[in-house]
Design a protein around this motif. Structure first.
Motif, PDB file in Angstrom:
ATOM      1  N   ILE A  89       5.768  -4.664 -12.599  1.00 43.77           N
ATOM      2  CA  ILE A  89       6.434  -4.811 -13.018  1.00 43.77           C
ATOM      3  C   ILE A  89       7.192  -3.211 -13.463  1.00 43.77           C
ATOM      4  CG2 ILE A  89       8.602  -5.425 -14.959  1.00 43.77           C
ATOM      5  CD1 ILE A  89       6.286  -8.560 -15.061  1.00 43.77           C
ATOM      6  N   ASP A  90       8.288  -2.569 -13.301  1.00 43.22           N
ATOM      7  CA  ASP A  90       9.057  -0.821 -13.485  1.00 43.22           C
ATOM      8  C   ASP A  90      10.339  -0.907 -13.205  1.00 43.22           C
ATOM      9  OD1 ASP A  90       9.216   1.166 -13.115  1.00 43.22           O
ATOM     10  OD2 ASP A  90       7.019   1.624 -13.331  1.00 43.22           O
ATOM     11  N   PRO A  91      10.731  -0.750 -14.266  1.00 41.13           N
ATOM     12  CA  PRO A  91      12.362  -0.385 -13.933  1.00 41.13           C
ATOM     13  C   PRO A  91      12.742   0.999 -12.441  1.00 41.13           C
ATOM     14  CG  PRO A  91      12.088   0.601 -15.951  1.00 41.13           C
ATOM     15  CD  PRO A  91      10.660  -0.290 -15.702  1.00 41.13           C
ATOM     16  N   ALA A  92      11.795   1.796 -12.259  1.00 38.24           N
ATOM     17  CA  ALA A  92      11.539   2.378 -11.435  1.00 38.24           C
ATOM     18  C   ALA A  92      11.236   2.069 -10.269  1.00 38.24           C
ATOM     19  CB  ALA A  92      10.634   3.640 -11.685  1.00 38.24           C
ATOM     20  N   ILE A  93      11.625   1.380  -9.194  1.00 44.15           N
ATOM     21  CA  ILE A  93      12.144   0.481  -8.459  1.00 44.15           C
ATOM     22  C   ILE A  93      11.830   1.244  -7.471  1.00 44.15           C
ATOM     23  CG2 ILE A  93      13.224  -0.825  -6.227  1.00 44.15           C
ATOM     24  CD1 ILE A  93      12.758  -2.728  -9.439  1.00 44.15           C
ATOM     25  N   GLU A  94      12.189   2.573  -6.567  1.00 43.54           N
ATOM     26  CA  GLU A  94      11.104   3.539  -5.644  1.00 43.54           C
ATOM     27  C   GLU A  94      10.211   3.575  -6.245  1.00 43.54           C
ATOM     28  OE1 GLU A  94      14.307   6.984  -5.286  1.00 43.54           O
ATOM     29  OE2 GLU A  94      16.102   5.303  -4.701  1.00 43.54           O
ATOM     30  N   ARG A  95      10.072   3.739  -7.827  1.00 45.21           N
ATOM     31  CA  ARG A  95       8.179   3.975  -7.440  1.00 45.21           C
ATOM     32  C   ARG A  95       7.182   3.788  -7.297  1.00 45.21           C
ATOM     33  NH1 ARG A  95       6.581   6.486 -13.059  1.00 45.21           N
ATOM     34  NH2 ARG A  95       7.616   4.183 -13.874  1.00 45.21           N
ATOM     35  N   ALA A  96       7.658   2.294  -8.401  1.00 51.80           N
ATOM     36  CA  ALA A  96       7.338   0.577  -8.282  1.00 51.80           C
ATOM     37  C   ALA A  96       7.173   0.206  -6.296  1.00 51.80           C
ATOM     38  CB  ALA A  96       7.395  -0.064  -8.233  1.00 51.80           C
ATOM     39  N   GLN A  97       8.041   0.511  -4.666  1.00 55.13           N
ATOM     40  CA  GLN A  97       8.430   0.919  -3.783  1.00 55.13           C
ATOM     41  C   GLN A  97       7.122   1.560  -3.499  1.00 55.13           C
ATOM     42  OE1 GLN A  97      11.577   1.041  -3.483  1.00 55.13           O
ATOM     43  NE2 GLN A  97      12.518  -1.564  -3.127  1.00 55.13           N
ATOM     44  N   ALA A  98       6.749   2.848  -3.814  1.00 55.52           N
ATOM     45  CA  ALA A  98       5.795   3.653  -3.012  1.00 55.52           C
ATOM     46  C   ALA A  98       4.590   3.049  -3.654  1.00 55.52           C
ATOM     47  CB  ALA A  98       6.542   4.854  -3.738  1.00 55.52           C
ATOM     48  N   VAL A  99       4.141   3.110  -4.548  1.00 58.57           N
ATOM     49  CA  VAL A  99       3.099   2.879  -4.672  1.00 58.57           C
ATOM     50  C   VAL A  99       2.389   1.359  -3.870  1.00 58.57           C
ATOM     51  CG1 VAL A  99       2.752   4.077  -6.319  1.00 58.57           C
ATOM     52  CG2 VAL A  99       3.372   1.435  -7.309  1.00 58.57           C
ATOM     53  N   LEU A 100       3.282   0.139  -3.827  1.00 57.35           N
ATOM     54  CA  LEU A 100       3.103  -0.354  -3.284  1.00 57.35           C
ATOM     55  C   LEU A 100       2.718  -0.171  -1.850  1.00 57.35           C
ATOM     56  CD1 LEU A 100       3.100  -3.619  -3.969  1.00 57.35           C
ATOM     57  CD2 LEU A 100       4.979  -3.756  -3.366  1.00 57.35           C
ATOM     58  N   GLN A 101       3.298   0.438  -1.011  1.00 58.63           N
ATOM     59  CA  GLN A 101       2.997   0.129   0.480  1.00 58.63           C
ATOM     60  C   GLN A 101       2.158   1.388   0.242  1.00 58.63           C
ATOM     61  OE1 GLN A 101       5.346  -0.472   2.776  1.00 58.63           O
ATOM     62  NE2 GLN A 101       3.316   0.076   3.707  1.00 58.63           N
TER      63      GLN A 101
END
Length: 434
Positions: A89-101
């Motif tokens: 959960i993080d409002p910065a979706i792109e950052r979340a996507q990057a760390v998850l990838q």
């Protein structure tokens, strides 16, 4: 369908009230020999998934070049293939996507391949409302300005208690960075967590250092009464590139945001502080001695009244009568900090040096003018705090040597109140000078 939480043995049923304090039969410290490196610990046994929600996709949760923090890394080593991060959960979706990838491209892909990203806790709660999904634990690594409060939008703990009552919580420190007037709100949150019986741990990781627990062991085994604590914290300001850290209106200043660790350790050894006794002075940015030559951000963009002090020196009395002091200095360049905490008792001096990197403990005992030197290479308090929290969730025993949580929310709020008292006292000294 997501797996249900693992069943717990009868001995694992949580005793009433343990969310706020440990039973009196259990020690408030850990045998230092039980704190081992994560590469020497077997994964938690069992075949059931351990479902975790991460709140925050930043440095605390996923690491950075600025420090050793990286909670996800410790979770992976502690839980092994059982770990399933069901939501990030993080409002910065792109950052979340990057760390998850990045995680999905690594050997821990099984923990993250089904992770869903949400902008808010409400979005996640709504998504699972009609399912059987209930996380085993929630780790909160979002900025402190968004937690520890009763105010809407900054009340993540209360929202978790509403949506997922009783789910264990791991919460980063400080518990909040609101105004001084909101300290009571943090105590309200602490009361709600305690009454929920949720297992809660706050990330004052220095309590979990083997050196710190050895200090506790010496004090307990010799029935010592602490007479004084002396703390010194000199940070390498050149390496602190976050603009918010330099802005008191956002970070609350270096004592509340950074020196909190040493304020907490001081309380851990000295006991409760007489808040009314706190006095402090500061060296401010606009004084002759306060000029810094290598600030990594443009301080001119920060309002003058919100610029941080360069030095804060505080003294206080503990309720026991003991005396404490702390000096926080933003003076060093490079990357290494210089930090020490010394604890005095009758006949004893216990000095902790360099706790963030390679801790060394110097011990002077009665009848000997020379100091023993104890080194603790490769100690990892970040892992130990996560490991103990998970062990308490998985296996609660009435054994004095069982895993234990060394900082709950109520205790962490007391440290938060203490840091604010130091900041308030230092700012009052400025007004007197004027």
């Amino acid at each position: 369908m997501a797996s249900k939480p693992a069943s717990r043995r009868p001995s694992e049923r949580r005793p009433s009230g343990i969310g706020g304090s440990l039973p009196s039969s259990r020690r408030a410290s850990i045998d230092p020999s039980r704190l081992v490196r994560m590469d020497r610990v077997a994964h938690v046994g069992g075949s059931d998934d351990f479902n975790v929600v991460f709140i925050g996709a930043g440095n605390i949760m996923f690491g950075s070049d600025e420090g050793p923090w990286n909670h996800s890394f410790r979770f992976e080593h502690k839980l092994g293939p059982r770990l399933k991060v069901v939501a990030l959960i993080d409002p910065a979706i792109e950052r979340a996507q990057a760390v998850l990838q990045k995680k999905c491209d690594s050997f821990v892909v099984s923990a993250y391949q089904n992770t869903r990203i949400y902008k808010s806790l409400d979005d996640y709660a709504a998504a699972v409302a009609n399912s059987n999904e209930r996380p085993h634990a929630i780790a909160i690594g979002s900025p402190p300005m968004f937690r520890g409060s009763t105010k809407v939008g900054r009340d993540v703990e209360l929202q978790i208690l509403k949506h997922f009552p009783g789910v264990p919580l791991f919460i980063e420190k400080p518990v909040a960075t609101g105004t001084e007037e909101e300290i009571q709100d943090a105590y309200t949150v602490a009361k709600a967590i305690k009454e929920s019986n949720a297992i809660c741990s706050v990330g004052y990781m220095l309590r979990y250092l083997k050196a710190v627990q050895m200090m506790k062991q010496i004090i307990e085994e010799n029935n010592l009464r602490v007479m004084s604590t002396v703390a010194r914290y000199a940070c390498a300001y050149e390496a602190i590139a976050k603009p918010d850290w330099w802005d008191k209106s956002k970070s609350c200043g270096p004592i509340v945001e950074q020196g909190t660790h040493f304020c907490d350790l001081s309380r851990y050894f000295g006991g409760e502080v007489d808040i009314s006794s706190v006095t402090a002075h500061s060296l401010e940015w606009d004084e002759e001695a306060g000029h810094l030559s290598k600030i990594p951000i443009d301080e001119s963009k920060i309002a003058p009244e919100n610029r941080i002090p360069r030095v804060t020196a505080a003294t206080w009395k503990y309720e026991s009568g003991a005396v404490g002091s702390l000096t926080h200095v933003a003076a060093l360049q490079g990357t290494n900090y210089s930090c020490e905490l010394e604890v005095f008792a009758d006949g004893y001096s216990l000095k902790l040096v360099n706790p963030y990197v390679q801790p060394i403990l110097y011990v002077r005992r009665p009848g000997d003018d020379y100091e023993e030197t104890h080194r603790f290479p490769d100690d990892d308090p970040f892992f130990s705090e996560v490991s103990n929290w998970i062990d308490v969730i998985e296996d609660i025993e009435e054994d004095p040597e069982a895993a234990k949580i060394l900082s709950n929310f109520d205790d962490a709020v007391k440290t938060y109140e203490f840091t604010w008292a130091i900041r308030r006292a230092s700012e009052k000294s400025i007004k007197k000078k004027e």
